[in-house]
Enzyme design. Structure first.
Site, PDB file in Angstrom:
ATOM      1  N   ASP A 114       0.854  -1.188   0.000  1.00  0.00           N
ATOM      2  CA  ASP A 114       0.000   0.000   0.000  1.00  0.00           C
ATOM      3  C   ASP A 114       0.886   1.232   0.000  1.00  0.00           C
ATOM      4  O   ASP A 114       2.005   1.205   0.522  1.00  0.00           O
ATOM      5  CB  ASP A 114      -0.906   0.022   1.237  1.00  0.00           C
ATOM      6  CG  ASP A 114      -2.061  -0.962   1.144  1.00  0.00           C
ATOM      7  OD1 ASP A 114      -2.421  -1.365   0.019  1.00  0.00           O
ATOM      8  OD2 ASP A 114      -2.615  -1.313   2.197  1.00  0.00           O
ATOM      9  N   ASP A 130      -6.560  -1.266  -5.036  1.00  0.00           N
ATOM     10  CA  ASP A 130      -7.689  -0.937  -4.153  1.00  0.00           C
ATOM     11  C   ASP A 130      -8.591   0.106  -4.811  1.00  0.00           C
ATOM     12  O   ASP A 130      -9.818   0.046  -4.686  1.00  0.00           O
ATOM     13  CB  ASP A 130      -7.194  -0.388  -2.813  1.00  0.00           C
ATOM     14  CG  ASP A 130      -6.423  -1.401  -1.994  1.00  0.00           C
ATOM     15  OD1 ASP A 130      -6.627  -2.614  -2.176  1.00  0.00           O
ATOM     16  OD2 ASP A 130      -5.610  -0.963  -1.154  1.00  0.00           O
TER      17      ASP A 130
END
Length: 153
Positions: A114, A130
């Site tokens: 991330d 995402d």
């Protein structure tokens, strides 16, 4: 045309996701924060061993199985409906691409990379895949809601 464009789009989106993740891992130290646009967003390299918002940490096999099922269902639905609405196809392309992008990380690394941190709101750090998943699911919900409400008129 769609039979060619759909896989090309999926591969391109997965490629972009993986390229961004590779760049982040190669150029940003774990937990390092780089202010990209001050007050708007930063790049922060995190290793997420869970799901969205870091829930269900260290449940790799659960996510692998869930991802295979979701991608399988999305692919099945895509094959059955690829000639329908372009918006439906786009939503499924995004869902499939996002699912596969994070799946690659989970299987290859054991976690998902991330990096996107929104500085103007207290929100979870997320990645490109995402974003695909979020937009794809929201678009699919909107399409299904519109179809459902349209069928009653």
């Amino acid at each position: 045309m769609r039979k060619v464009a759909i896989p090309v789009a999926i591969l391109a989106l997965i490629g972009l996701d993986q390229w961004v993740k590779h760049w982040v891992v190669a150029n940003i130290s774990l937990n390092q924060v780089i202010k990209a646009i001050p007050g708007v967003f930063s790049l922060t390299y995190l290793q997420n061993r869970g799901a969205a918002f870091s829930i269900l940490q260290n449940q790799k096999y659960f996510f692998v199985i869930l991802t295979v099922l979701v991608i399988g269902a999305a692919l099945f639905y895509m094959v059955k409906n690829y000639q329908k609405s372009l918006w439906l196809v786009l939503s499924l392309i995004l869902i499939i691409s996002g699912g596969i992008g994070n799946f690659i990380d989970r299987v290859h690394l054991g976690y998902v990379v991330d990096m996107v941190q929104l500085d103007f709101i207290d929100f979870a750090i997320f990645n490109v895949a995402d974003s695909y998943l979020t937009v794809g699911v929201l678009l699919l919900i909107l399409i299904l809601w519109k179809e459902e409400n349209g069928s009653h008129h």
